[in-house]
Design a protein around this motif. Structure first.
Motif, PDB file in Angstrom:
ATOM      1  N   PRO A 103       0.827  -1.202   0.000  1.00  0.00           N
ATOM      2  CA  PRO A 103       0.000   0.000   0.000  1.00  0.00           C
ATOM      3  C   PRO A 103       0.868   1.262   0.000  1.00  0.00           C
ATOM      4  N   LYS A 104       0.238   2.373  -0.256  1.00  0.00           N
ATOM      5  CA  LYS A 104       0.932   3.656  -0.206  1.00  0.00           C
ATOM      6  C   LYS A 104       1.247   3.978   1.252  1.00  0.00           C
ATOM      7  N   MET A 105       2.435   4.495   1.497  1.00  0.00           N
ATOM      8  CA  MET A 105       2.921   4.720   2.862  1.00  0.00           C
ATOM      9  C   MET A 105       2.862   6.175   3.320  1.00  0.00           C
ATOM     10  N   MET A 106       2.761   7.118   2.390  1.00  0.00           N
ATOM     11  CA  MET A 106       2.945   8.530   2.725  1.00  0.00           C
ATOM     12  C   MET A 106       2.130   8.988   3.931  1.00  0.00           C
ATOM     13  N   MET A 107       0.866   8.628   3.979  1.00  0.00           N
ATOM     14  CA  MET A 107       0.012   9.134   5.062  1.00  0.00           C
ATOM     15  C   MET A 107       0.343   8.505   6.423  1.00  0.00           C
ATOM     16  N   HIS A 108       1.190   7.480   6.439  1.00  0.00           N
ATOM     17  CA  HIS A 108       1.532   6.785   7.689  1.00  0.00           C
ATOM     18  C   HIS A 108       2.930   7.123   8.205  1.00  0.00           C
ATOM     19  N   ILE A 109       3.718   7.834   7.416  1.00  0.00           N
ATOM     20  CA  ILE A 109       5.134   8.018   7.755  1.00  0.00           C
ATOM     21  C   ILE A 109       5.348   8.788   9.058  1.00  0.00           C
ATOM     22  N   MET A 110       4.607   9.827   9.314  1.00  0.00           N
ATOM     23  CA  MET A 110       4.804  10.567  10.575  1.00  0.00           C
ATOM     24  C   MET A 110       4.497   9.689  11.786  1.00  0.00           C
ATOM     25  N   ALA A 111       3.445   8.883  11.692  1.00  0.00           N
ATOM     26  CA  ALA A 111       3.114   7.973  12.801  1.00  0.00           C
ATOM     27  C   ALA A 111       4.214   6.921  12.975  1.00  0.00           C
ATOM     28  N   MET A 112       4.745   6.426  11.856  1.00  0.00           N
ATOM     29  CA  MET A 112       5.850   5.461  11.931  1.00  0.00           C
ATOM     30  C   MET A 112       7.050   6.081  12.644  1.00  0.00           C
ATOM     31  N   ARG A 113       7.402   7.288  12.249  1.00  0.00           N
ATOM     32  CA  ARG A 113       8.554   7.967  12.873  1.00  0.00           C
ATOM     33  C   ARG A 113       8.347   8.101  14.379  1.00  0.00           C
ATOM     34  N   LYS A 114       7.133   8.471  14.780  1.00  0.00           N
ATOM     35  CA  LYS A 114       6.844   8.616  16.210  1.00  0.00           C
ATOM     36  C   LYS A 114       6.947   7.267  16.921  1.00  0.00           C
ATOM     37  N   ASN A 115       6.363   6.220  16.344  1.00  0.00           N
ATOM     38  CA  ASN A 115       6.425   4.886  16.954  1.00  0.00           C
ATOM     39  C   ASN A 115       7.871   4.422  17.122  1.00  0.00           C
ATOM     40  N   LEU A 116       8.659   4.605  16.079  1.00  0.00           N
ATOM     41  CA  LEU A 116      10.058   4.177  16.111  1.00  0.00           C
ATOM     42  C   LEU A 116      10.872   5.002  17.108  1.00  0.00           C
ATOM     43  N   ALA A 117      10.666   6.307  17.112  1.00  0.00           N
ATOM     44  CA  ALA A 117      11.365   7.178  18.057  1.00  0.00           C
ATOM     45  C   ALA A 117      11.004   6.809  19.496  1.00  0.00           C
ATOM     46  N   ASP A 118       9.732   6.543  19.746  1.00  0.00           N
ATOM     47  CA  ASP A 118       9.301   6.152  21.092  1.00  0.00           C
ATOM     48  C   ASP A 118       9.941   4.829  21.516  1.00  0.00           C
ATOM     49  N   ALA A 119       9.956   3.846  20.616  1.00  0.00           N
ATOM     50  CA  ALA A 119      10.532   2.534  20.941  1.00  0.00           C
ATOM     51  C   ALA A 119      12.024   2.645  21.240  1.00  0.00           C
ATOM     52  N   LEU A 120      12.694   3.563  20.553  1.00  0.00           N
ATOM     53  CA  LEU A 120      14.140   3.727  20.730  1.00  0.00           C
ATOM     54  C   LEU A 120      14.499   4.820  21.740  1.00  0.00           C
ATOM     55  N   SER A 121      13.493   5.482  22.283  1.00  0.00           N
ATOM     56  CA  SER A 121      13.704   6.580  23.240  1.00  0.00           C
ATOM     57  C   SER A 121      14.647   7.634  22.672  1.00  0.00           C
ATOM     58  N   ILE A 122      14.357   8.058  21.426  1.00  0.00           N
ATOM     59  CA  ILE A 122      15.135   9.120  20.790  1.00  0.00           C
ATOM     60  C   ILE A 122      14.181  10.187  20.282  1.00  0.00           C
TER      61      ILE A 122
END
Length: 158
Positions: A103-122
Motif C-alpha cells: 500500500p501507499k505509505m505517505m500518510m503513515h510516515i509521521m506515525a511510523m517515525r513517532k512509533n520508532l522514536a518512542d521505541a528507541l527513546s530518541i
C-alpha cells in the motif's frame, strides 16, 4: 562514530493489514513472519546492531523461539536499544526506506517515525522514513512482498 546498514524483506500472505514502523495499515494482505513482520523495524534493528558491532536480529530474537511469535517489533527495537547502550553507543541518526508497490505509505510516515522514536527513546528528528515503489519491477513491484533498508550512525559514549 560507526555506520550500520540493515535490510529486511517479508512475503505477502493472506490477511487484512500489515504493520510497518509500528503502524497497523489496513491492506488486502498480511505479511508472512514469525513476529509481526515489520520490515522497517527489522531493517532499523539490524542497522543499529551492525553499527554497534553486534550480531543480527535473528541471533537475538530467533524465529524458532516461541517467545517472539507474533511479538511487536517495537518491543524488539526497545531491546536492541538496550543492547547498543550496553556496548557504549548512542544513536546519532537513522535514515530508512520502505520499498513497496502497495500500500501507499505517505500518510503513515509521521506515525511510523513517532512509533520508532518512542521505541528507541530518541527524538523524532533523529529518525527519517521514506517510501518508494520499484515501478512494478522485481518482487516488490509485482506485489509479492515488501522490503526496507536502513542506515544509522552511532556515536561512542564518552
Amino acid at each position: 562514530m560507526r555506520i550500520g546498514h540493515g535490510y529486511d524483506v517479508h512475503r505477502f500472505c493472506d490477511g487484512d493489514s500489515i504493520t510497518i514502523g509500528g503502524e497497523k495499515i489496513p491492506f488486502s494482505k498480511g505479511l508472512l513472519a514469525h513476529s509481526d513482520g515489520d520490515v522497517l523495524a527489522h531493517a532499523i534493528a539490524d542497522s543499529l546492531l551492525g553499527a554497534a558491532g553486534q550480531r543480527d536480529i535473528g541471533y537475538f530474537f530467533p524465529d524458532n523461539d516461541n517467545r517472539f511469535k507474533n511479538i511487536s517489533s517495537m518491543i524488539l527495537l526497545t531491546e536492541v536499544k538496550k543492547i547498543i547502550l550496553s556496548v557504549g553507543y548512542d544513536i546519532e541518526n537513522i535514515d530508512s526506506t520502505i520499498i513497496a508497490q502497495a500500500p501507499k505509505m505517505m500518510m503513515h510516515i509521521m506515525a511510523m517515525r513517532k512509533n520508532l522514536a518512542d521505541a528507541l527513546s530518541i527524538d523524532i528528528d533523529l529518525i527519517n522514513v521514506k517510501a518508494t515503489t520499484e515501478e512494478k519491477l522485481g518482487f516488490t513491484g509485482r506485489g509479492e512482498g515488501i522490503s526496507a533498508h536502513s542506515v544509522c550512525l552511532l556515536k561512542k559514549k564518552v
